[in-house]
Scaffold this motif. Structure first.
Motif, PDB file in Angstrom:
ATOM      1  N   PRO A  24     131.382  44.909  77.887  1.00 30.91           N
ATOM      2  CA  PRO A  24     132.531  45.702  78.350  1.00 30.91           C
ATOM      3  C   PRO A  24     132.962  45.356  79.772  1.00 30.91           C
ATOM      4  CG  PRO A  24     130.977  47.106  77.202  1.00 30.91           C
ATOM      5  CD  PRO A  24     130.312  45.785  77.346  1.00 30.91           C
ATOM      6  N   THR A  25     131.992  45.117  80.640  1.00 35.37           N
ATOM      7  CA  THR A  25     132.333  44.760  82.029  1.00 35.37           C
ATOM      8  C   THR A  25     133.085  43.438  82.067  1.00 35.37           C
ATOM      9  OG1 THR A  25     130.351  45.911  82.813  1.00 35.37           O
ATOM     10  CG2 THR A  25     131.377  44.342  84.324  1.00 35.37           C
ATOM     11  N   ILE A  26     132.606  42.468  81.275  1.00 29.99           N
ATOM     12  CA  ILE A  26     133.293  41.167  81.217  1.00 29.99           C
ATOM     13  C   ILE A  26     134.699  41.345  80.661  1.00 29.99           C
ATOM     14  CG2 ILE A  26     133.277  38.900  80.111  1.00 29.99           C
ATOM     15  CD1 ILE A  26     130.216  39.011  80.165  1.00 29.99           C
ATOM     16  N   THR A  27     134.850  42.224  79.673  1.00 30.67           N
ATOM     17  CA  THR A  27     136.171  42.471  79.075  1.00 30.67           C
ATOM     18  C   THR A  27     137.158  42.991  80.115  1.00 30.67           C
ATOM     19  OG1 THR A  27     135.257  42.901  76.883  1.00 30.67           O
ATOM     20  CG2 THR A  27     137.419  43.838  77.354  1.00 30.67           C
ATOM     21  N   VAL A  28     136.731  43.936  80.931  1.00 36.39           N
ATOM     22  CA  VAL A  28     137.603  44.481  81.979  1.00 36.39           C
ATOM     23  C   VAL A  28     138.051  43.372  82.917  1.00 36.39           C
ATOM     24  CG1 VAL A  28     137.702  46.061  83.946  1.00 36.39           C
ATOM     25  CG2 VAL A  28     136.590  46.786  81.825  1.00 36.39           C
ATOM     26  N   LEU A  29     137.132  42.501  83.274  1.00 36.78           N
ATOM     27  CA  LEU A  29     137.475  41.380  84.168  1.00 36.78           C
ATOM     28  C   LEU A  29     138.403  40.390  83.470  1.00 36.78           C
ATOM     29  CD1 LEU A  29     133.961  40.723  85.778  1.00 36.78           C
ATOM     30  CD2 LEU A  29     135.932  41.799  86.843  1.00 36.78           C
ATOM     31  N   MET A  30     138.154  40.133  82.183  1.00 38.43           N
ATOM     32  CA  MET A  30     138.992  39.179  81.439  1.00 38.43           C
ATOM     33  C   MET A  30     140.439  39.670  81.315  1.00 38.43           C
ATOM     34  SD  MET A  30     137.126  36.571  80.513  1.00 38.43           S
ATOM     35  CE  MET A  30     137.341  35.796  78.943  1.00 38.43           C
TER      36      MET A  30
ATOM     37  N   TYR B  36     139.419  38.639  72.855  1.00 38.49           N
ATOM     38  CA  TYR B  36     139.864  39.870  72.207  1.00 38.49           C
ATOM     39  C   TYR B  36     139.010  40.141  70.968  1.00 38.49           C
ATOM     40  CZ  TYR B  36     143.022  43.445  70.364  1.00 38.49           C
ATOM     41  OH  TYR B  36     143.552  44.630  69.900  1.00 38.49           O
ATOM     42  N   LEU B  37     138.684  39.092  70.231  1.00 38.49           N
ATOM     43  CA  LEU B  37     137.839  39.245  69.046  1.00 38.49           C
ATOM     44  C   LEU B  37     136.410  39.644  69.431  1.00 38.49           C
ATOM     45  CD1 LEU B  37     139.038  36.118  66.997  1.00 38.49           C
ATOM     46  CD2 LEU B  37     139.740  38.502  66.726  1.00 38.49           C
ATOM     47  N   VAL B  38     135.907  39.019  70.513  1.00 41.18           N
ATOM     48  CA  VAL B  38     134.561  39.383  70.994  1.00 41.18           C
ATOM     49  C   VAL B  38     134.547  40.847  71.407  1.00 41.18           C
ATOM     50  CG1 VAL B  38     132.811  38.962  72.768  1.00 41.18           C
ATOM     51  CG2 VAL B  38     134.051  37.034  71.739  1.00 41.18           C
TER      52      VAL B  38
ATOM     53  N   GLY C  92     136.597  43.276  70.521  1.00 38.27           N
ATOM     54  CA  GLY C  92     136.783  44.168  69.378  1.00 38.27           C
ATOM     55  C   GLY C  92     135.516  44.323  68.556  1.00 38.27           C
ATOM     56  N   THR C  93     134.802  43.204  68.386  1.00 39.35           N
ATOM     57  CA  THR C  93     133.547  43.257  67.617  1.00 39.35           C
ATOM     58  C   THR C  93     132.540  44.176  68.291  1.00 39.35           C
ATOM     59  OG1 THR C  93     133.899  40.999  66.817  1.00 39.35           O
ATOM     60  CG2 THR C  93     131.650  41.887  66.696  1.00 39.35           C
ATOM     61  N   PHE C  94     132.357  43.999  69.586  1.00 39.37           N
ATOM     62  CA  PHE C  94     131.385  44.819  70.313  1.00 39.37           C
ATOM     63  C   PHE C  94     131.834  46.273  70.405  1.00 39.37           C
ATOM     64  CE2 PHE C  94     129.448  40.873  71.581  1.00 39.37           C
ATOM     65  CZ  PHE C  94     128.125  41.215  71.810  1.00 39.37           C
ATOM     66  N   CYS C  95     133.128  46.471  70.609  1.00 42.13           N
ATOM     67  CA  CYS C  95     133.652  47.830  70.756  1.00 42.13           C
ATOM     68  C   CYS C  95     133.391  48.643  69.478  1.00 42.13           C
ATOM     69  CB  CYS C  95     135.153  47.764  71.042  1.00 42.13           C
ATOM     70  SG  CYS C  95     135.879  49.367  71.424  1.00 42.13           S
ATOM     71  N   PHE C  96     133.738  48.061  68.321  1.00 37.70           N
ATOM     72  CA  PHE C  96     133.492  48.755  67.064  1.00 37.70           C
ATOM     73  C   PHE C  96     131.997  48.870  66.760  1.00 37.70           C
ATOM     74  CE2 PHE C  96     137.985  48.360  66.069  1.00 37.70           C
ATOM     75  CZ  PHE C  96     138.211  49.503  65.301  1.00 37.70           C
ATOM     76  N   SER C  97     131.245  47.850  67.147  1.00 36.96           N
ATOM     77  CA  SER C  97     129.794  47.887  66.906  1.00 36.96           C
ATOM     78  C   SER C  97     129.143  49.031  67.675  1.00 36.96           C
ATOM     79  CB  SER C  97     129.156  46.556  67.328  1.00 36.96           C
ATOM     80  OG  SER C  97     129.641  45.490  66.548  1.00 36.96           O
ATOM     81  N   TYR C  98     129.549  49.233  68.927  1.00 35.78           N
ATOM     82  CA  TYR C  98     128.989  50.311  69.728  1.00 35.78           C
ATOM     83  C   TYR C  98     129.304  51.672  69.118  1.00 35.78           C
ATOM     84  CZ  TYR C  98     128.007  47.016  73.548  1.00 35.78           C
ATOM     85  OH  TYR C  98     127.510  45.998  74.311  1.00 35.78           O
ATOM     86  N   MET C  99     130.589  51.876  68.765  1.00 37.17           N
ATOM     87  CA  MET C  99     130.981  53.167  68.198  1.00 37.17           C
ATOM     88  C   MET C  99     130.296  53.408  66.857  1.00 37.17           C
ATOM     89  SD  MET C  99     135.017  53.734  69.158  1.00 37.17           S
ATOM     90  CE  MET C  99     135.615  52.225  68.405  1.00 37.17           C
TER      91      MET C  99
END
Length: 524
Positions: A108-114, A147-149, A151-158
């Motif tokens: 998530p931190t990397i996503t915010v930076l990306m 975006y795919l990475v 999305g995968t992690f975001c749904f996996s966490y939830m």
């Protein structure tokens, strides 16, 4: 601005206000809650940012403003699912190390930076521009690799948080289930809404997730107020089981291993899950390379068990309780409580109570406890029983001349010389100061006199070498044999030996006095 966008903004702002209120309320009450509230605060804070930034983003009038608020929005989009997972895990008592928490938050931190630097690399969005048909503030986007990475992690966490909460449902007591429902719905509602957004069921160009987050915040607020969400929390049974300091083994009705805790595995590090299903006695033989010292029925009455040898020896208190489940089938739980230190302390206290600290031979208490029994046995069987009292000659003079530490060396010297002469059956004790007592079961007066002479000779022939001088040490002795005709007591016998000792010392020391009826004979 059309009415539809105004409605979206209003709903998002309402959700943001409700989450902000929830965050402030939980922060204000944090001192009355458990530490789990801090995970919740971080989780709700990112959701609040998500809601407000989504609303403000719909007010943007340029692509630059949209990009900025999208970057802010991603603090909630990317980070809140990770914080939600950490919150759920912590709530149900799952152990979280700092490294684990950092790893969960890494993507998530990397996503915010990306997202904030997307114009430089276009890895998150390959295309991100104003929608040519709908116009500002709607966006046309084409997803990139990251975006795919994300999305995968975001749904996996939830989804992981949702599944974990569901998996604890059966083990959750009824009093905690309203809280569990809130946590499950708190994860499920965003999952369903985000999924509908991805398959284009929701209105085009608008993220619907922040518009439904007022429902989750309302549920959390209800749960905090009505079911004490942060003041009364369930604890995972596995956490309790593995937090027990004593080793615990669970067997089924066939005495087969079905579960064990970490403490028991610490006793036997070679224990592993492949041994589940083994008969307890077979498992024991594999772990110790020895047969179990009892059959299972005897084990039910066993109180203590020693494992290992010498320095590695451990003593465990064993307690076994039968188990019954709802179907009334039997099993067993065996608890191994380490009492090694307690036993060592007990032995140490017993040694202090019954052994002389300087010489490590029996003290006065131990002597009388054992001698009383021996004297009764000898009286019953009419076997000879003789007492010898021994006193170090001129001991006070040694202390006054050389000091008490030299006197201690003299005492140890005398004890060591006595040990070389006394039979194994003799009861030898220090009765106080420089005085010693010897009980000889099966020895008559003549036998005792011969032994006393050997003691005198051995003592006189062996010089005691100390740090200050080499000293000649002599002893005086008094002998008395039990007289069963007069039914005398042990204390009367000791008194006769004391009279004989006094006569030996009075006659010049370094000799033996023998008590005889109405007179005392002396022997040099």
């Amino acid at each position: 601005m059309n009415a539809q966008i105004t409605a979206y903004i209003s709903i998002m702002c309402a959700a943001g206000v409700l989450n902000l209120f929830l965050c402030i309320y939980a922060f204000y009450k944090r001192h009355t809650y458990s530490n789990i509230v801090y995970y919740f605060l971080a989780y709700v804070a990112t959701i609040t940012i998500y809601c407000f930034s989504s609303a403000v983003g719909l007010l943007a009038t340029s692509i630059e403003e949209i990009k900025f608020w999208t970057s802010v929005q991603y603090i909630g989009i990317a980070v809140s699912p990770a914080l939600g997972l950490l919150f759920v895990l912590k709530y149900y008592g799952f152990y979280l190390s700092k490294i684990m928490a950092v790893l969960v938050l890494l993507i998530p931190t990397i996503t915010v930076l990306m997202v904030s630097t997307n114009d430089w690399h276009h890895l998150h969005y390959r295309v991100f521009k104003v929608d040519p048909f709908l116009g500002v503030p709607f966006i046309y986007q084409e997803e990139g690799f990251w975006y795919l990475v994300h999305g995968t992690f975001c749904f996996s966490y939830m989804f992981a948080a949702f599944l974990f909460a569901c998996s604890r449902w059966k083990e959750t007591n009824k009093v905690y289930r309203p809280q569990s429902i809130t946590i499950i719905l708190g994860q499920l509602i965003p999952i369903i809404t985000a999924f509908l957004y991805l398959i284009d069921v929701t209105p085009r160009g608008v993220d619907p997730v922040p518009m439904v987050l007022w429902i989750t915040s309302a549920l959390y607020l209800w749960s905090i107020k009505s079911s004490r969400l942060f003041t009364m929390m369930p604890i995972d049974k596995d956490t309790i089981f593995n937090s027990i300091n004593d080793g615990v083994v669970v067997l089924d009705d066939s005495k087969q291993l079905i579960e064990y805790n970490k403490a028991f595995q610490n006793i036997f590090p070679q224990l592993n899950k492949t041994m589940l299903g083994l008969n307890f006695l077979n498992m024991w033989e594999l772990l110790t390379n020895k047969s179990f010292p009892y059959d299972f029925e005897s084990l039910l009455n066993t109180k203590e068990l020693t494992i290992g040898e010498a320095e590695d020896r451990k003593i465990y208190q064993i307690s076994i309780s039968p188990l019954r489940n709802l179907k009334n089938s039997k099993g067993y739980i065996i608890i191994f409580a380490d009492i090694t230190k307690l036993k060592e302390l007990q032995l140490q206290l017993e040694r202090q109570a019954y052994y002389d600290e300087l010489t490590q031979i029996n003290n006065r208490r131990a002597f009388f406890q054992q001698c009383e029994q021996d004297f009764i046995t000898a009286t019953t069987n009419s076997t000879p029983f003789t007492i010898i009292l021994l006193d170090i000659d001129h001991f006070k003079k040694v202390n006054d001349t050389y000091g008490h530490h030299i006197g201690d060396e003299i005492i140890v010297h005398v004890v060591n010389r006595c040990k070389t002469q006394l039979p194994d059956t003799a009861l030898f004790a220090r009765s106080g100061g420089e005085e010693f007592v010897i009980a000889l079961n099966g020895y008559n007066q003549i036998d005792a006199l011969a032994l006393a002479k050997d003691l005198c000779t051995s003592m006189e022939s062996q010089v005691c070498v100390t740090e200050k001088a080499s000293l000649n040490v002599t002893v005086s002795l008094g002998i008395a044999e039990a007289n069963y005709e007069t039914a005398e007591t042990l204390h009367q016998l000791l008194n006769k030996a004391d009279q004989a000792l006094y006569s030996a010392k009075k006659a010049g020391r370094n000799r033996t006095g023998v008590y005889e009826e109405k007179n005392i004979s002396l022997s040099i």
